[in-house]
Design an enzyme around this catalytic site. Structure first.
Site, PDB file in Angstrom:
ATOM      1  N   HIS A   1      19.215  -8.034  28.516  1.00  9.10           N
ATOM      2  CA  HIS A   1      20.246  -7.135  27.990  1.00  9.10           C
ATOM      3  C   HIS A   1      20.368  -5.957  28.947  1.00  9.10           C
ATOM      4  O   HIS A   1      19.508  -5.082  28.988  1.00  9.10           O
ATOM      5  CB  HIS A   1      19.815  -6.675  26.577  1.00  9.10           C
ATOM      6  CG  HIS A   1      20.710  -5.664  25.954  1.00  9.10           C
ATOM      7  ND1 HIS A   1      20.366  -4.982  24.801  1.00  9.10           N
ATOM      8  CD2 HIS A   1      21.945  -5.224  26.280  1.00  9.10           C
ATOM      9  CE1 HIS A   1      21.345  -4.160  24.456  1.00  9.10           C
ATOM     10  NE2 HIS A   1      22.308  -4.278  25.362  1.00  9.10           N
TER      11      HIS A   1
ATOM     12  N   HIS B   1      13.610 -11.047  24.591  1.00  5.45           N
ATOM     13  CA  HIS B   1      14.710 -10.113  24.866  1.00  5.45           C
ATOM     14  C   HIS B   1      14.193  -8.974  25.742  1.00  5.45           C
ATOM     15  O   HIS B   1      13.220  -8.302  25.404  1.00  5.45           O
ATOM     16  CB  HIS B   1      15.226  -9.578  23.529  1.00  5.45           C
ATOM     17  CG  HIS B   1      16.436  -8.705  23.622  1.00  5.45           C
ATOM     18  ND1 HIS B   1      17.727  -9.207  23.655  1.00  5.45           N
ATOM     19  CD2 HIS B   1      16.562  -7.357  23.661  1.00  5.45           C
ATOM     20  CE1 HIS B   1      18.587  -8.216  23.708  1.00  5.45           C
ATOM     21  NE2 HIS B   1      17.917  -7.074  23.716  1.00  5.45           N
TER      22      HIS B   1
ATOM     23  N   MET C   1      21.619  -2.590  30.033  1.00  3.18           N
ATOM     24  CA  MET C   1      22.239  -1.332  29.582  1.00  3.18           C
ATOM     25  C   MET C   1      22.378  -0.425  30.792  1.00  3.18           C
ATOM     26  O   MET C   1      21.712   0.617  30.899  1.00  3.18           O
ATOM     27  CB  MET C   1      21.368  -0.696  28.492  1.00  3.18           C
ATOM     28  CG  MET C   1      21.551  -1.364  27.154  1.00  3.18           C
ATOM     29  SD  MET C   1      20.278  -0.893  25.988  1.00  3.18           S
ATOM     30  CE  MET C   1      19.064  -2.140  26.387  1.00  3.18           C
TER      31      MET C   1
HETATM   32  C1  DX5 Z   1      18.059  -0.901  21.904  1.00  2.00           C
HETATM   33  C2  DX5 Z   1      17.648  -2.253  22.382  1.00  2.00           C
HETATM   34  C3  DX5 Z   1      17.006  -3.105  21.370  1.00  2.00           C
HETATM   35  C4  DX5 Z   1      15.751  -2.543  20.773  1.00  2.00           C
HETATM   36  C5  DX5 Z   1      15.734  -2.990  19.342  1.00  2.00           C
HETATM   37  O1  DX5 Z   1      18.803  -0.324  22.884  1.00  2.00           O
HETATM   38  O2  DX5 Z   1      18.792  -2.955  22.851  1.00  2.00           O
HETATM   39  O3  DX5 Z   1      16.787  -4.422  21.874  1.00  2.00           O
HETATM   40  O4  DX5 Z   1      14.560  -2.948  21.406  1.00  2.00           O
HETATM   41  O5  DX5 Z   1      14.691  -2.369  18.703  1.00  2.00           O
HETATM   42  P1  DX5 Z   1      14.500  -2.407  17.127  1.00  2.00           P
HETATM   43  O6  DX5 Z   1      14.429  -3.839  16.726  1.00  2.00           O
HETATM   44  O7  DX5 Z   1      13.234  -1.654  16.941  1.00  2.00           O
HETATM   45  O8  DX5 Z   1      15.697  -1.709  16.517  1.00  2.00           O
HETATM   46 ZN    ZN Z   2      18.555  -5.076  23.419  1.00  5.76          ZN
END
Ligand code: DX5
Ligand code: ZN
Length: 215
Positions: free
Chosen positions: A64, A31, A66
């Site tokens: 992903h 990811h 953002m």
């Molecule tokens: C947050 C990201 C996540 C993050 C999750 O914006 O989308 O993918 O890395 O991290 P954990 O598993 O530490 O909550």
């Molecule tokens: Zn993420």
């Protein structure tokens, strides 16, 4: 359960070694969290770093986005060889077209929902999606606590998905560990993203296996 470790929690000073560990693990995806400092306040890594990662990682890439206007990056994400491109519903004015363009680029199309965005917003597009990514924290930072209401959203999404005949995978991102992972598995999640739980563990393989064995 399928597992997508989030590189955001990796040791960036040993990135090559971290990716080798993922390659050797039972993870299903890697990811990759792309941030622009606008859609979310934080910035993670950009395409020069992603190209290096993509060249070394043997797992399918789960990107992903953002960012605002994620449609502008479809060609770049395709050129990484990514398997999945996730765009935020909140960032796409013309979500239907964006999903079509991701498909035309040969990738699985995922749509991501922030914690306050209802599942029902996907009613008219669920049949076109390969994946829905439900945020169980506000996007932008790793290591935040899991928002419990997510379990209700996963159940609702599963009902919507199954009643529409869509084959979309249900993926959940944020605050996933062995305890929240078990609850998510019970609620109907198909894929778990985990950053801190996997990369913060002394036994990364064991952490991945623990999540993978959840049913
Ligand atoms: C947050 C990201 C996540 C993050 C999750 O914006 O989308 O993918 O890395 O991290 P954990 O598993 O530490 O909550
Ligand atoms: Zn993420």
């Amino acid at each position: 359960m399928k597992i997508s470790p989030s590189l955001l929690a990796a040791d960036f000073l040993s990135l090559g070694k971290e990716i080798e560990k993922i390659n050797a693990s039972e993870a299903d995806f890697l990811h990759l969290d792309v941030m622009d400092g606008v859609f979310v306040p934080n910035i993670s890594f950009g395409f020069p770093v992603l190209q290096g990662v993509a060249g070394k990682c043997t797992k399918p890439l789960d990107v992903h986005m953002m960012t605002v206007e994620p449609e502008k990056w479809i060609g770049h994400v395709r050129d990484l060889g990514a398997a999945i491109m996730n765009v935020h519903q909140e960032a796409c004015l013309h979500l239907y077209s964006t999903v079509q363009h991701i498909h035309e680029a040969g990738m699985m199309a995922g749509v991501t929902l922030n914690p306050a965005t209802p599942v029902d917003t996907l009613t008219d597009i669920i049949s076109d999606l390969d994946l829905v990514l439900i945020m169980s924290v506000e996007p932008g930072f790793g290591g935040q606590p899991f928002i419990r209401h997510t379990l209700e959203k996963v159940r609702k999404l599963k009902a919507l998905r199954d009643s529409s005949g869509s084959g979309a995978l249900i993926e959940v991102d944020g605050g996933v560990n062995a305890e929240t992972g078990a609850l998510l598995a019970e609620a109907g999640a198909d894929v778990l993203v985990a950053g801190s739980y996997v990369f913060g563990s002394k036994d990364m393989d064991g952490a991945i296996r623990t999540l993978k064995n959840l049913t």
